[in-house]
Design an enzyme around this catalytic site. Structure first.
Site, PDB file in Angstrom:
ATOM      1  CG  ASP A 162     -21.044  27.043  13.048  1.00  0.00           C
ATOM      2  OD1 ASP A 162     -20.101  26.245  12.921  1.00  0.00           O
ATOM      3  OD2 ASP A 162     -22.108  26.906  13.801  1.00  0.00           O
ATOM      4  CG  HIS A 165     -23.269  23.422  15.184  1.00  0.00           C
ATOM      5  ND1 HIS A 165     -22.151  24.275  14.646  1.00  0.00           N
ATOM      6  CD2 HIS A 165     -22.505  22.374  15.803  1.00  0.00           C
ATOM      7  CE1 HIS A 165     -21.049  23.770  15.294  1.00  0.00           C
ATOM      8  NE2 HIS A 165     -21.278  22.590  15.754  1.00  0.00           N
TER       9      HIS A 165
HETATM   10  N1  LIG Z   1     -22.763  24.038  18.856  1.00  0.00           N
HETATM   11  C1  LIG Z   1     -21.450  24.209  18.771  1.00  0.00           C
HETATM   12  O1  LIG Z   1     -20.804  25.350  18.036  1.00  0.00           O
HETATM   13  C2  LIG Z   1     -20.296  23.260  19.437  1.00  0.00           C
HETATM   14  C3  LIG Z   1     -20.888  22.309  20.156  1.00  0.00           C
HETATM   15  N2  LIG Z   1     -19.826  21.244  20.712  1.00  0.00           N
HETATM   16  C4  LIG Z   1     -20.606  20.280  21.559  1.00  0.00           C
HETATM   17  O2  LIG Z   1     -20.493  20.649  22.711  1.00  0.00           O
HETATM   18  C5  LIG Z   1     -20.578  19.304  23.647  1.00  0.00           C
HETATM   19  C6  LIG Z   1     -19.627  19.351  24.764  1.00  0.00           C
HETATM   20  O3  LIG Z   1     -18.136  19.321  24.281  1.00  0.00           O
HETATM   21  P1  LIG Z   1     -17.187  19.467  25.325  1.00  0.00           P
HETATM   22  O4  LIG Z   1     -17.272  20.163  26.458  1.00  0.00           O
HETATM   23  O5  LIG Z   1     -15.954  19.527  24.526  1.00  0.00           O
HETATM   24  O6  LIG Z   1     -17.574  17.705  25.843  1.00  0.00           O
HETATM   25  P2  LIG Z   1     -16.683  17.011  27.211  1.00  0.00           P
HETATM   26  O7  LIG Z   1     -16.943  15.657  26.847  1.00  0.00           O
HETATM   27  O8  LIG Z   1     -15.324  17.762  27.381  1.00  0.00           O
HETATM   28  O9  LIG Z   1     -17.836  17.403  28.329  1.00  0.00           O
HETATM   29  C7  LIG Z   1     -19.206  17.200  28.306  1.00  0.00           C
HETATM   30  C8  LIG Z   1     -19.523  17.020  29.770  1.00  0.00           C
HETATM   31  O10 LIG Z   1     -20.968  16.809  29.680  1.00  0.00           O
HETATM   32  C9  LIG Z   1     -21.169  15.891  30.826  1.00  0.00           C
HETATM   33  N3  LIG Z   1     -22.547  15.291  30.598  1.00  0.00           N
HETATM   34  C10 LIG Z   1     -22.839  14.328  29.950  1.00  0.00           C
HETATM   35  N4  LIG Z   1     -24.060  13.950  29.865  1.00  0.00           N
HETATM   36  C11 LIG Z   1     -24.701  14.781  30.900  1.00  0.00           C
HETATM   37  C12 LIG Z   1     -26.033  15.080  31.314  1.00  0.00           C
HETATM   38  N5  LIG Z   1     -26.872  14.244  30.969  1.00  0.00           N
HETATM   39  N6  LIG Z   1     -26.148  15.983  32.231  1.00  0.00           N
HETATM   40  C13 LIG Z   1     -25.010  16.860  32.515  1.00  0.00           C
HETATM   41  N7  LIG Z   1     -23.750  16.795  31.966  1.00  0.00           N
HETATM   42  C14 LIG Z   1     -23.537  15.835  31.089  1.00  0.00           C
HETATM   43  C15 LIG Z   1     -20.037  14.714  30.635  1.00  0.00           C
HETATM   44  O11 LIG Z   1     -19.995  14.386  32.232  1.00  0.00           O
HETATM   45  C16 LIG Z   1     -18.744  15.764  30.545  1.00  0.00           C
HETATM   46  O12 LIG Z   1     -18.238  16.377  31.904  1.00  0.00           O
HETATM   47  C17 LIG Z   1     -20.158  18.288  22.511  1.00  0.00           C
HETATM   48  O13 LIG Z   1     -21.646  17.663  22.338  1.00  0.00           O
HETATM   49  C18 LIG Z   1     -19.846  18.797  21.573  1.00  0.00           C
HETATM   50  O14 LIG Z   1     -20.066  18.292  20.447  1.00  0.00           O
HETATM   51  C19 LIG Z   1     -18.599  21.692  20.896  1.00  0.00           C
HETATM   52  C20 LIG Z   1     -18.014  22.586  20.221  1.00  0.00           C
HETATM   53  C21 LIG Z   1     -18.885  23.624  19.309  1.00  0.00           C
HETATM   54  O1  LIG Z   2     -18.118  18.305  16.235  1.00  0.00           O
HETATM   55  C1  LIG Z   2     -17.789  18.963  17.738  1.00  0.00           C
HETATM   56  O2  LIG Z   2     -17.920  18.114  18.573  1.00  0.00           O
HETATM   57  C2  LIG Z   2     -17.330  20.154  17.729  1.00  0.00           C
HETATM   58  C3  LIG Z   2     -18.130  21.147  16.838  1.00  0.00           C
HETATM   59  O3  LIG Z   2     -19.338  21.035  16.887  1.00  0.00           O
HETATM   60  C4  LIG Z   2     -17.527  22.310  16.167  1.00  0.00           C
HETATM   61  O4  LIG Z   2     -16.265  22.638  16.534  1.00  0.00           O
HETATM   62  O5  LIG Z   2     -17.990  23.093  15.528  1.00  0.00           O
END
Ligand SMILES: NC(=O)C1=CN([C@@H]2O[C@H](COP(=O)(O)OP(=O)(O)OC[C@H]3O[C@@H](n4cnc5c(N)ncnc54)[C@H](O)[C@@H]3O)[C@@H](O)[C@H]2O)C=CC1
Ligand SMILES: O=C([O-])CC(=O)C(=O)O
Length: 329
Positions: free
Chosen positions: A160, A188
Site C-alpha cells: 500500500d 490492509h
Molecule cells: N498484504 C498484502 O499486501 C497482500 C496480500 N495478498 C494475499 O497473499 C495471499 C497469497 O496470494 P497468492 O500467492 O496470490 O495466492 P495463491 O492462491 O496463488 O497461493 C497461495 C498458496 O498458499 C498455499 N497454502 C494455502 N494454505 C496453506 C497452508 N496452510 N500452509 C502453507 N501453504 C498454504 C496454497 O497451496 C497456494 O499454493 C492471499 O491471501 C492474498 O490475498 C496478496 C497481495 C497483497
Molecule cells: O485482495 C487480494 O488478495 C490482494 C491484495 O490484498 C492486494 O492487492 O492488496
C-alpha cells in the site's frame, strides 16, 4: 561468504506470490548480497509437487547466495530453526463465504503456524504475514506464540505504501526516489488511510505541493486503498510481483534499517501510539534501527486524518473481537 546461512521459511511457496518472491530472496535481495540463505518452502500436501518444480528452477538459477532449498508439508518442520518467516499462504475468500467463516479458516492456518514458530523457530525469528486478512492473521499467529516477543509478528502494508508512492509520482511527475514520509495507517483493506500530510515531494510538503483536497479524498485515497481490486479486475489475478516486491522491501528495511530522514509503513503491534489500542496489529509510520521497528512519534494528526485513521482502526478492533469470539486468540 563465511556467514552462517539464514533460514527463510516461505509459506504458500507454490502460489503466485511465492513464485515471484523466492527468486528474489535467493538472489540476495531480501537480506543482502553477502548473506547466504537456506530456503524452507512450506506448502499444503496437494501443492508440494508444484513447490518441487519451483525448487528445481531455483537450483537451475545457480544463485551464489542460495545454500539449500527444502520443502515441507507441515508447520513444525517448516518453521524449525527459521530466522525469517514469510507467511504468504492463506485461505482466500470464496463466493458465499461469510466473514466469520473466512476468519475461522485462517485461524486454522495461522494458529498452528504461530504455535510451530513458538516451538521451533530460532530466537531471532521475524515474521511477516502477507496472507489476507493480513493484520488479523498476524494477531492470531502472535497469540499462538506466547514465548516469542509480540513485536516479531508484523503484517504487510508496504505494498500500500509503495502504491501511494507510485500514485504521487504519477500525479506530480516526481521520481519515487524524491518522495518521502508517506504513511499508511490502519488495516490492509479498503479502509486503510494513505496519509500525505507529512510526506515530502522533492523536499516540500506533499499536501501543499498538491494543494487539492478533493483529489486527495476522491482520487488518491480510493485509488491506493482499492488498488488490489483494480489489479484483479485488470489482470484476472491478484497482485503478485508487486506484493512479492513489497515483502522484500519490508524485511530488508526491518533487518537492514531505514534511511535517515525517511520512514516506511508496516503493520506492527500497537503500543497505544496515536490512540490505536495497544496490541492490535495496525499500520504506522515506522523506522527500523538495529533490527527493531519504532513508531515515528509526534506527528500532528489533523481532523481529515483522524476520522480516517479511526475508521480503519475500528475495523481492526471489529476483526480482533470477531477472532476473540471464535476462540482464535
Ligand atoms: N498484504 C498484502 O499486501 C497482500 C496480500 N495478498 C494475499 O497473499 C495471499 C497469497 O496470494 P497468492 O500467492 O496470490 O495466492 P495463491 O492462491 O496463488 O497461493 C497461495 C498458496 O498458499 C498455499 N497454502 C494455502 N494454505 C496453506 C497452508 N496452510 N500452509 C502453507 N501453504 C498454504 C496454497 O497451496 C497456494 O499454493 C492471499 O491471501 C492474498 O490475498 C496478496 C497481495 C497483497
Ligand atoms: O485482495 C487480494 O488478495 C490482494 C491484495 O490484498 C492486494 O492487492 O492488496
Amino acid at each position: 561468504m563465511t556467514r552462517t546461512p539464514v533460514n527463510v521459511t516461505v509459506t504458500g511457496a507454490a502460489g503466485q506470490i511465492g513464485y515471484a518472491l523466492l527468486f528474489r530472496i535467493a538472489s540476495g535481495q531480501l537480506l543482502g548480497k553477502d548473506v547466504p540463505v537456506k530456503l524452507r518452502l512450506l506448502e499444503i500436501p496437494q501443492a508440494v509437487k508444484a513447490a518441487e518444480g519451483t525448487a528445481m528452477e531455483l537450483i537451475d538459477s545457480a544463485f551464489p547466495n542460495l545454500v539449500a532449498v527444502d520443502i515441507f508439508d507441515n508447520p513444525a518442520d517448516g518453521f524449525a530453526g527459521a530466522n525469517v518467516a514469510l507467511l504468504v499462504g492463506a485461505r482466500p475468500r470464496t463466493a458465499g463465504m461469510e466473514r466469520g467463516d473466512l476468519l475461522s479458516a485462517n485461524g486454522g492456518i495461522f494458529g498452528p503456524q504461530g504455535k510451530a514458530i513458538n516451538d521451533g523457530a530460532a530466537d531471532d525469528i521475524r515474521v511477516l504475514v502477507v496472507g489476507n486478512p493480513a493484520n488479523t492473521n498476524a494477531l492470531i499467529a502472535a497469540s499462538a506464540a506466547p514465548d516469542v516477543p509480540a513485536e516479531r509478528f508484523t503484517a504487510m502494508t508496504r505494498l500500500d505504501h509503495n502504491r501511494a508512492l507510485g500514485q504521487l509520482s504519477l500525479k506530480t511527475g516526481t521520481p519515487v526516489s524524491e518522495i518521502t514520509k508517506v504513511t499508511i495507517w490502519g488495516n490492509h483493506s479498503a479502509t486503510q488511510y494513505p496519509d500525505i500530510f507529512h510526506a515530502e515531494i522533492a523536499g516540500k510538503n506533499a499536501a501543499e505541493v498538491i494543494n487539492d483536497e478533493a483529489w486527495l479524498a476522491n482520487d488518491f485515497i480510493p485509488t491506493v486503498a482499492k488498488r488490489g481490486a483494480a489489479i484483479i479486475e485488470a489482470r484476472g489475478a491478484s497482485s503478485a510481483a508487486s506484493a512479492a516486491s513489497a515483502a522484500i522491501d519490508h524485511v530488508h528495511s526491518w533487518v537492514n534499517g531505514t534511511p535517515e530522514g525517511d520512514w516506511v509503513s508496516a503493520a506492527i503491534p500497537s503500543d497505544g501510539s496515536y490512540g490505536v489500542p495497544e496490541g492490535i496489529i495496525s499500520s504506522f509510520p515506522v523506522t527500523s534501527k538495529d533490527g527493531k521497528w519504532e513508531i515515528v512519534q509526534g506527528l500532528e494528526i489533523n481532523d481529515f486524518s483522524r476520522t480516517r485513521i479511526d475508521a480503519s482502526v475500528a475495523e481492526l478492533i471489529e476483526e480482533r473481537d470477531a477472532v476473540k469470539a471464535l476462540g482464535l486468540i
